[in-house]
Write a protein that holds these residues in place. Structure first.
Motif, PDB file in Angstrom:
ATOM      1  N   PHE A 727       0.834  -1.209   0.000  1.00 51.23           N
ATOM      2  CA  PHE A 727       0.000   0.000   0.000  1.00 51.23           C
ATOM      3  C   PHE A 727       0.871   1.263   0.000  1.00 51.23           C
ATOM      4  O   PHE A 727       1.419   1.633   1.031  1.00 51.23           O
ATOM      5  N   GLY A 728       1.000   1.878  -1.130  1.00 54.04           N
ATOM      6  CA  GLY A 728       1.729   3.153  -1.186  1.00 54.04           C
ATOM      7  C   GLY A 728       3.180   3.010  -0.803  1.00 54.04           C
ATOM      8  O   GLY A 728       3.696   3.751   0.029  1.00 54.04           O
ATOM      9  N   THR A 729       3.872   2.073  -1.427  1.00 59.77           N
ATOM     10  CA  THR A 729       5.268   1.825  -1.059  1.00 59.77           C
ATOM     11  C   THR A 729       6.136   3.028  -1.407  1.00 59.77           C
ATOM     12  O   THR A 729       5.762   3.848  -2.260  1.00 59.77           O
ATOM     13  N   VAL A 730       7.277   3.111  -0.738  1.00 58.85           N
ATOM     14  CA  VAL A 730       8.153   4.277  -0.915  1.00 58.85           C
ATOM     15  C   VAL A 730       9.613   3.813  -0.799  1.00 58.85           C
ATOM     16  O   VAL A 730       9.918   2.954   0.024  1.00 58.85           O
ATOM     17  N   PRO A 731      10.503   4.351  -1.622  1.00 59.49           N
ATOM     18  CA  PRO A 731      11.925   4.044  -1.428  1.00 59.49           C
ATOM     19  C   PRO A 731      12.358   4.588  -0.082  1.00 59.49           C
ATOM     20  O   PRO A 731      12.046   5.737   0.243  1.00 59.49           O
ATOM     21  N   HIS A 732      13.018   3.777   0.717  1.00 62.16           N
ATOM     22  CA  HIS A 732      13.483   4.277   2.003  1.00 62.16           C
ATOM     23  C   HIS A 732      14.746   3.568   2.437  1.00 62.16           C
ATOM     24  O   HIS A 732      15.077   2.500   1.911  1.00 62.16           O
ATOM     25  N   ALA A 733      15.434   4.163   3.375  1.00 62.85           N
ATOM     26  CA  ALA A 733      16.749   3.663   3.777  1.00 62.85           C
ATOM     27  C   ALA A 733      16.982   4.001   5.237  1.00 62.85           C
ATOM     28  O   ALA A 733      16.272   4.820   5.822  1.00 62.85           O
ATOM     29  N   GLY A 734      17.968   3.359   5.821  1.00 60.88           N
ATOM     30  CA  GLY A 734      18.271   3.655   7.214  1.00 60.88           C
ATOM     31  C   GLY A 734      19.571   2.999   7.627  1.00 60.88           C
ATOM     32  O   GLY A 734      20.218   2.316   6.829  1.00 60.88           O
ATOM     33  N   PHE A 735      19.936   3.238   8.846  1.00 59.63           N
ATOM     34  CA  PHE A 735      21.117   2.550   9.366  1.00 59.63           C
ATOM     35  C   PHE A 735      20.945   2.347  10.856  1.00 59.63           C
ATOM     36  O   PHE A 735      20.002   2.870  11.465  1.00 59.63           O
ATOM     37  N   GLY A 736      21.840   1.551  11.436  1.00 59.55           N
ATOM     38  CA  GLY A 736      21.777   1.312  12.866  1.00 59.55           C
ATOM     39  C   GLY A 736      23.164   1.407  13.463  1.00 59.55           C
ATOM     40  O   GLY A 736      24.165   1.143  12.787  1.00 59.55           O
TER      41      GLY A 736
END
Lengths: 767, 767
Positions: A727-736
């Motif tokens: 549902f309404g996917t989006v490119p996204h990123a992150g780190f830890g």
């Protein structure tokens, strides 16, 4: 230490106040007198030669903006007010003394009380060579006196009841005003002045920043100031003082209490401030505060230093060492607020401490509270507390039983006394640095509009494999011999458990925080995570804190830049706010620590694909030089020795390796078109190795499902995660990053068990 | 809304800029023209009648300090720079236009281009009634023009490449400079001006704050500004522009990129700012930043409003609603940054969106990214995005399956979709307010020098009774039919467990954080805590976050004051930073919410002993009026109905009840000398009830041990806690509050499961 260049006309007397503020703020200033700053034409000569400083970001012209900037370079310089209102009052004093009445002060300086005009002065120059008659000089002077009278009255009234101009500590306002007044007083150009002003001016003249720039005041200068003070009748009545205090910046309640305590002015001051620290944060919400500490912190007394000599303050803390000498006891006290100790000097026979012997007996670890006068230490470089009363709140009945009495216990030994070890230098410094890292983390993300999300601790979803998870259950029987619920076929009956299913402690908040990135855009977690690994190394804990930002509409470049900025921010923040602690670690724990940290702040991180990294590591000359125990090859997980070569030998700065082989990375990382790599990245730091790891997340439902199947990740519990792509996917990123790793990196501490208050590892969860 | 009174001379034209800044900052200003402010004598008339504002804390005199203060009252007003350097550049512009060249601007206003001197003007008055010849007027004017030429050149160069004076949004500098220039331009007193200045001046004139004070600019005024712009040759070459930009405040990298993008100036602006938000925090550490968002947040576009009309920006978010109308599609987009939606206007046939029908079909929940020009909405009150391109990043293949498509789902229904519910107005607002409460908590304690301590999550020590603890274990078998280790006598063999002992999830970090108070003085925790209670109410969670400050050398008064200040601070912070969200909750969730919160900020809390509280509640008239279901009596734990009577009926403000009977309180609370009460306190808040509870801790070893024996608290595991009393004991106190209770209190939300991202309660730990 930050460094700036000041461009100023050769005869511009604003140079001095800028230099003093720089000294007070701990900023190095290179002065180029008579030169002009390139790029500041619109604000410089056209305006008649104003001071300009050049900074890495560009020039700043005009005295007040320059002072404000210098005062803010290091947040701990505390030269501003302590709230929005007192900031404004500081501004007001700057404006009045550096701009509005400056021409009149100039006249008071250039025209002697008898009307004689100094040769070469502006007044003399304005007369174009013609001599100025003393009568004309006197007229000029009396106009200047009239124009400044109201300001001096307000100044005197304020200083009758307060130690400093705006708050109870030295601010920009004190420096600016004193820098204008001291030449007048010391030269005798101002032959009479209110005693309160003289007292305060003397304190300023002895302040380290003034001494650094102007030298210590001479005896003659001190005498002239004293005699100016004795030339006027003392003290305004309390009511007038309170009214004027209200006019000059004390808050309404403070003015009332100032009036109430006018009979005992020495008792005011730092003691009851409960003040907001430094200029670290601007404009806290406005409300009438009621909390006060009833004591000053050692850090406040030592930082205020000469500015509060003569004031009476109360300080409480724990004795680090005590010694007796010819009718006096000297007690070094620490309250945790700073690495430095405040020395209490206690005379025989004061209240609550009837014999020096008794005081000396309190010894290391005792809790004391002393009230007394702030006096200069013998070398004049710092201050100490000359106690008029001393209470021993808690003694050490048998010093031989106090576990942390010895000066240098090993870290291992201290680990047996986790509840007492913050009373030692090393652990107290770790505590302050850890606190600074935590707050810097929040500040970094909040300043950038990220929302802090509390992801769950107990969860039935697992990010990286259930084997490492602690179980959370209410089925362990209260009676240890009791049964654990089982179904008819002998399986543990989790339907009887608290959550109706097997549940465990989270190993990462990433998957859950992704759902907030897919609605609120920019978010981060900062919370505890757990690993049930039976690991006994110096780099693993069973319970540790993690920070996991997640950004929507972002790719690998943004993710790497965010990680780089974050690490630089935290590092710079600690260098600024914990300078003495970093100094301690540099001397005692890791030589060269400060340089290593400064290198991280200063350098652009290298960005290198995994493929290129392997290519570099496999070059014959590298293999020859590095002598790796394992030869690098494409597809392997790089070993520390490989990472170290890149950061410590090859580039000598942080390196972000990216686009790793998909087979060594997690299922949720975004596939590249090459079919063999994913958009992952690891931040490697010299001497430390991997500090952060992140990736772009696979946002394509079909690709993600296929990858989960390939890697045998069960989809049943993960439908909610797939929904984010459905549902309404989006490119996204992150780190830890592991917060304790960050604290190890900034302190140089070598065992992770020493950078967390109560470490948990196999066999240890006692306290 | 905060309110202040401005005292200003009747003809002082600085009044306007102060009013505009107040409007921009959302501060109400009562103007008393011609009156003087009592208590500001030292800074007022003596200086020739400067503007003064009176605040609750005291007066502030002089224009620049007043502007700085007003700009800072609400941190979200964002009128300052975005770092220390840009703050200084803002200061620099204020100084130049409000002080240095102000007299010359006055001359340009008073003397027409043909040399005619306006009647009654300062120039005319200076001539004391004698007419000033046009020739003399022209000479005056040309001196003024020469004196300001360099400043105007710097201004033009900056505005060639940037939308605003200092950062890319309206700051104090823009307001101050524009307020001085607009009268000159609109009256024709300045007949030619660089086109960039004119463009920017027009944007300012249409800015809501200017319109609020000066009214919308008339057509004639707009025409005069436009014709002034066309009177000069356009645009400086890029190199000169970049040099001047460096001079006027763009950072070195920004200046370089400005030069690079000079060919396409419309592409600069908010888009790539990645900027530090608002003035919420001053002076972040200085380092070269690399992160940029590649998009603006909806909140930034809507806040900048008219100031960025004409700029090209990119915004990404999720569709809340879409509709089609005569060749256009209107899409309301939310990216979580604000309650308000940004409207995308999409024309037929633009790239990536080839038909309006397709765009309209994306529907609620789809993820889109649009680039376009910021234009005014039809009513002129806000702005919208006229898209030149639109990408659908993620669609909703089957809208009937999108779980949160409906406009108003019940909270219960949303709880089934925790991963998607932050896409709704209510949960997004909760997320923003929860974030604000968390950061306010850290700011409050950090500003006061408290250290943040991470107390352990897994522990063998228990604060208030093991019955409520979750067990943490690695003994649950991987094979559900497998055995659990038992000793020979059938007991569970905890020596085989991970920690070698029974371990559980903490119910409070208080005992552990006390050890840090007994070394670092002032500390706080903020972390998750757990209760294994089988409770299904709307006020209980199994996993929740707690805040527990602990202060050394402190008693009950300090503890109560700290609690009171903390609650006021958080409340004021949320009122300031989440105004639109609070507005939403006030309208949809709890009528009167804002007033209830403002009451907490404004009122001194009542402090009442438990004994007095019971005495009040037992008065015959109270019993008659209140009709309690249970009659209060000394020794009982007060029921909500009793607490509510005190806060909602009797005092109508928060009440701190203190000194409770010892038998209803915990073992560690300090005994009073009366032998029957302890130094405990509960903070009760109208409509909410108990929000915080705290106490002084028993610091006397013998008393504490005796009390533990009386209350059957086992001492074996608590020797470390007793050590804190054994070695250098100190009086200390603290309190605790459940963070979710705080969020409920500030939002008015009624079910605790809706104020935490992933609520845990019996049977629920799925995501």
């Amino acid at each position: 230490m930050s460094s700036f260049t000041l461009f100023v006309a050769a005869d511009d007397d604003r140079r001095e106040v800028i230099e003093i503020v720089a000294a007070a703020a701990g900023v190095a200033l290179v002065v180029k007198a008579g030169e002009t700053c390139p790029g500041a034409e619109g604000f410089g000569p056209a305006m008649g030669g104003v001071p300009v400083i050049s900074t890495a970001q560009g020039p700043i012209a005009r005295t007040v903006p320059i002072l404000q900037y210098l005062a803010g370079v290091h947040a701990h310089s505390a030269l501003h007010g302590d709230c929005l209102y007192t900031d404004a009052v500081v501004d007001q004093w700057l404006q009045v003394f550096l701009a509005d009445i400056a021409p009149n002060l100039r006249i008071l300086q250039d025209v002697a009380p008898d009307g004689t005009v100094a040769e070469g002065s502006a007044v003399a120059q304005a007369a174009r060579g013609k001599p100025v008659a003393p009568k004309a000089g006197l007229a000029l002077r009396s106009r200047a006196e009239a124009a400044t009278a109201a300001v001096f009255a307000a100044l005197a009234a304020r200083l009758e009841t307060h130690s400093c101009l705006v708050t109870e500590r030295i601010t920009l306002a004190d420096i600016a005003v004193a820098s204008q007044l001291l030449p007048l007083l010391e030269s005798g150009a101002m032959p009479s002045v209110a005693p309160a002003i003289a007292r305060w001016a003397l304190a300023c003249a002895h302040h380290a920043a003034f001494v650094a720039v102007r030298g210590a005041p001479t005896e003659a200068a001190v005498n002239r100031i004293m005699s100016a003070a004795s030339a006027v009748a003392p003290a305004a009545p309390a009511a007038a003082a309170a009214a004027a205090a209200a006019a000059s910046g004390a808050g309404a309640p403070a003015a009332a209490s100032a009036a109430a305590s006018a009979a005992a002015p020495a008792a005011t001051g730092l003691t009851n401030s409960g003040s907001v620290s430094a200029g670290a944060l601007s404009a806290p919400p406005a409300f009438a505060t009621r909390w006060s500490r009833g004591r000053a912190r050692a850090s406040e007394v030592l930082t205020a230093g000469a500015a509060i000599i003569g004031q009476t303050v109360t300080v409480g803390g724990w004795v680090r060492s005590a010694r007796k000498q010819s009718g006096l006891a000297f007690i070094d006290v620490s309250d945790g607020s700073t690495m430095a100790k405040l020395q209490f000097v206690v005379k025989e026979g004061i209240a609550d401490a009837d014999s020096i012997a008794a005081v000396a007996k309190v010894g290391t670890g005792a809790c004391v509270r002393g009230t007394g006068k702030v006096v200069a230490t013998r070398d004049g470089k710092s201050v100490e507390l000359e106690c008029t009363s001393l209470s021993v709140m808690g003694d050490i009945p048998d010093p031989s039983k106090y576990p942390v009495a010895k000066a240098r216990l090993s870290m291992e030994a201290l680990r047996e006394h986790q509840h007492l070890r913050p009373r030692t230098n090393a652990l107290a410094a770790v505590t302050r640095v850890r606190n600074a890292c935590a707050f810097a983390t929040h500040r970094f993300f909040q300043e950038r509009g990220f929302l802090y999300i509390h992801t769950p601790i107990i969860t039935s979803a697992d990010c990286e494999g259930a084997g490492e998870m602690f179980s959370v259950t209410t089925m362990m029987p209260a009676d240890p011999k009791g049964p654990i619920p089982r179904t008819e076929d002998g399986s543990i009956d989790y339907s009887k458990d608290f959550f109706g299913n097997p549940a465990g402690l989270t190993v990462s908040g990433q998957l859950q925080v992704e759902s907030f990135a897919c609605s609120m855009s920019d978010v981060y977690t900062f919370g505890p995570t757990f690993r049930a690994e039976n690991s006994h190394t110096s780099r693993h804990l069973s319970e540790f804190w993690m920070i996991e930002p997640e950004i929507a509409f972002a790719g690998l470049e943004e993710d790497m830049s965010l990680a780089e900025d974050y690490l630089k921010y935290c590092t710079a923040y600690v260098l600024e706010h914990c300078a003495a602690d970093i100094e301690f670690f540099d001397q005692r724990v890791e030589k060269g620590l400060r340089d290593r940290l400064q290198n991280v702040v200063n350098e652009d991180f290298v960005r290198l694909s995994y493929t290129d990294a392997i290519e570099i590591l496999c070059r014959p000359e590298v293999l020859k030089k590095a002598k790796f125990s394992i030869k690098p090859s494409w597809g392997m997980d790089m070993r520390s020795e490989h990472e170290r070569y890149l950061t410590d030998v090859m580039f000598k700065k942080p390196v972000i390796v990216n686009n790793y082989p998909k087979d060594i990375k997690a299922f949720y990382m975004r596939a590249n078109d090459d079919g063999r790599t994913v958009q992952a990245m690891d931040v490697l730091v010299p001497r430390i190795g991997e500090l952060m790891g992140g990736s772009v997340r696979e946002e394509r439902l079909d690709v993600l499902e296929k990858r989960m199947e390939e890697m045998d990740v069960p989809k049943d519990n993960m439908q909610w995660y797939l929904d984010l792509r459905r549902f309404g996917t989006v490119p996204h990123a992150g780190f830890g990053l592991g917060f304790e790793r960050l604290v190890m990196y900034v302190t140089g501490m070598e065992n992770i068990r020493d950078v967390i208050p109560f470490p948990r590892y196999p066999g240890h969860a006692d306290v």
